[in-house]
Scaffold this motif. Structure first.
Motif, PDB file in Angstrom:
ATOM      1  N   SER A   9       0.874  -1.208   0.000  1.00  0.00           N
ATOM      2  CA  SER A   9       0.000   0.000   0.000  1.00  0.00           C
ATOM      3  C   SER A   9       0.875   1.209   0.000  1.00  0.00           C
ATOM      4  CB  SER A   9      -0.946   0.055   1.191  1.00  0.00           C
ATOM      5  OG  SER A   9      -0.245   0.153   2.434  1.00  0.00           O
ATOM      6  N   GLU A  78      -3.685  -0.265 -11.354  1.00  0.00           N
ATOM      7  CA  GLU A  78      -3.434   0.180  -9.987  1.00  0.00           C
ATOM      8  C   GLU A  78      -1.984   0.629  -9.827  1.00  0.00           C
ATOM      9  OE1 GLU A  78      -3.922   1.050  -5.933  1.00  0.00           O
ATOM     10  OE2 GLU A  78      -5.325   0.864  -7.596  1.00  0.00           O
ATOM     11  N   VAL A  79      -1.047  -0.131 -10.409  1.00  0.00           N
ATOM     12  CA  VAL A  79       0.369   0.245 -10.322  1.00  0.00           C
ATOM     13  C   VAL A  79       0.595   1.615 -10.951  1.00  0.00           C
ATOM     14  CG1 VAL A  79       2.690  -0.287 -11.184  1.00  0.00           C
ATOM     15  CG2 VAL A  79       1.285  -2.091 -10.181  1.00  0.00           C
ATOM     16  N   GLN A  82      -0.690   4.310  -8.706  1.00  0.00           N
ATOM     17  CA  GLN A  82       0.208   4.558  -7.581  1.00  0.00           C
ATOM     18  C   GLN A  82       1.462   5.305  -8.029  1.00  0.00           C
ATOM     19  OE1 GLN A  82      -0.675   4.193  -4.578  1.00  0.00           O
ATOM     20  NE2 GLN A  82      -2.492   2.902  -4.846  1.00  0.00           N
ATOM     21  N   TYR A 109       3.400  -3.583  -4.837  1.00  0.00           N
ATOM     22  CA  TYR A 109       2.369  -3.546  -5.881  1.00  0.00           C
ATOM     23  C   TYR A 109       2.768  -4.337  -7.123  1.00  0.00           C
ATOM     24  CZ  TYR A 109      -0.287  -0.048  -3.310  1.00  0.00           C
ATOM     25  OH  TYR A 109      -1.043   0.591  -2.364  1.00  0.00           O
TER      26      TYR A 109
END
Length: 475
Positions: A9, A78-79, A82, A109
């Motif tokens: 996270s 998602e990566v 981030q 991640y």
């Protein structure tokens, strides 16, 4: 694999608040010469904001142009989200060490033991630090499912700490905070595997994040009672360049005609390769001379390496017929992969095809064991060791025992290592995906052992003894 699995996270930079700036201290060596050594990793020069943001942009590009299929291991959307958050969060220039603390928060991640953002030559820096009189966190530990920290070895530690004690603070910092800081930067397929890696590399990660404290004030809980101990840091480690073959392989003949081999890696320095194969040849001869029926091959701490070590040093002595070690592969044709072969294609293309070459087992029939091979796996078994285990499991030519560490049973490999232009941090990512012989259905699941035997880090001999008893009952 032809590559060595590197031994290394989203949260805000407030996690780094306990990490101090680089400092030096003086000491007098054995010859009476005053030396200085850094208590922390080198900070490095300040890197402009735009250069760091460009590094993150380059990361997106490399995911799309070097990795054969990022979605195999990670949630790519998602990566990238981030990555954007980290980029926005860079508000001022950072040193190289600060940039590693920031960018390495992406590592979990990636969900791959073969992909990470690493501080260049971190282990060499730590070895040099110790060679110059530095001291690192001295206790071997294990992080459990609840992210608590337990003592698993007290060798060379003179204190009241005992195996099984829970550590709740280190130098006044709550262990929950320390573990969170380490795990938030740890690479690996799953939380279980990342915990195993973080436990194994705890001393190094603590030094990288918190520096050398010299003496360590450790708070522990034993039978609900809290105690505090001051322990001098450890000043010696086993550096790869000075390690002996005897430190990473072992042969024993147990009771009941059981042979035992411990192999802690499938990669060796050039001067050790010949010695490894000689050791293996002598081992199988010794087992034959002792009338060994079954053999335990312990790879619980083996992070992988190069396949030819197990294909030539183990397979011909335990397998009765040739077998597949892959069913198919998917590879990005980088310049290095074009050079290494045997795969062919256009530069930058992705090649995906079945793999039908069998592992040969002829030539050593006279030394082949008459019974079964039992391959003992553990939480740190990875990379080429995963290929070793799945090849024998899927072909039915060995029994897999032990405990999975949560790694996928279809692994990646052929790592590409490059440096970002701004921070000069290392980006490690795979260029090859292997599918186990039984096919893709089990790829994203960990290896399920045929015989579950819990790993006991504080006493590795327990699992060996349990397995030996099972072997006898199954004859």
């Amino acid at each position: 694999m032809k590559n060595i699995l590197l031994v290394f996270s989203i949260i805000t930079l407030s996690v780094c608040s306990n990490i101090q700036p680089s400092k030096s201290t003086e000491l007098v060596n054995k010859k009476g010469i005053t030396q200085t050594h850094d208590k922390y990793l080198p900070e490095g020069d300040l890197i402009p904001v735009e250069n760091l943001q460009k590094d993150l942009l380059d990361l997106k590009i490399r995911l799309d142009t070097i990795h054969p299929d990022p979605s195999f291991t990670m949630d790519l959307a998602e990566v990238k989200s981030q990555i954007d958050k980290l980029s926005i969060g860079i508000l001022a220039p950072m040193t190289q060490l600060e940039s590693w603390k920031h960018l390495s928060q992406l590592n979990p991640y990636f969900q791959d033991g073969h992909m990470m953002i690493a501080y260049p030559n971190a282990k060499k820096h730590m070895n040099a630090h110790i060679d110059n009189g530095g001291r690192i966190f001295p206790v071997k530990v294990e992080i459990d499912e609840s992210h608590r920290l337990f003592v698993i070895d007290i060798k060379n530690i003179e204190s009241g700490i005992t195996v099984g004690d829970e550590i709740f603070s280190i130098n006044g910092v709550a262990v929950s905070e320390v573990v969170k800081a380490i795990l938030s930067r740890m690479h690996g397929d799953t939380d279980t595997f990342r915990r195993a890696l973080a436990s194994d590399r705890f001393s190094q990660m603590y030094w990288m994040l918190y520096g050398d404290k010299g003496d360590y004030q450790i708070g522990v809980i034993n039978n609900s009672k809290k105690s505090f101990y001051s322990i001098v840091g450890r000043k010696k480690i086993s550096a790869d360049q000075t390690i002996d073959l005897d430190d990473i392989v072992q042969r024993k003949i147990l009771d009941d005609r059981i042979g035992y081999l411990r192999i802690d890696r499938f990669y060796y320095a050039p001067e050790h390769e010949t010695a490894f194969f000689q050791f293996m040849k002598e081992s199988w001869q010794a087992f034959h001379n002792a009338n060994v029926q079954d053999v335990i091959i312990d790879v619980r701490k083996n992070p992988g390496g190069t396949d030819h070590y197990w294909q030539q040093g183990i397979a011909p002595y335990v397998a009765s017929e040739p077998f597949l070690f892959l069913s198919k592969f998917k590879i990005r044709m980088t310049e290095r992969n074009l050079h290494l072969g045997p795969f062919k294609g256009d530069l930058g293309s992705i090649v995906e095809a079945p793999y039908e070459q069998l592992v040969p087992v002829n030539g050593h029939e006279n030394l082949r064991i008459p019974g079964k091979a039992y391959l003992l796996m553990g939480p740190l078994s990875y990379s080429s060791t995963i290929l070793f285990l799945t090849a024998f499991q899927d072909s039915g030519q060995a029994v897999i025992a032990g405990q999975s560490g949560g790694a996928r049973s279809c692994t990646t490999g052929r790592i590409d290592i490059s440096n970002f232009s701004g921070s000069k941090l290392e980006l490690v990512l795979p260029t090859l995906i292997f599918t186990r012989p039984s096919g893709k259905d089990l790829c994203h699941k960990s290896i399920k052992p045929d015989l579950f035997i819990a790993d006991v880090p504080s006493d590795p001999a327990i699992a060996v003894a349990k397995l030996a008893k099972i072997i006898v009952t199954k004859r």
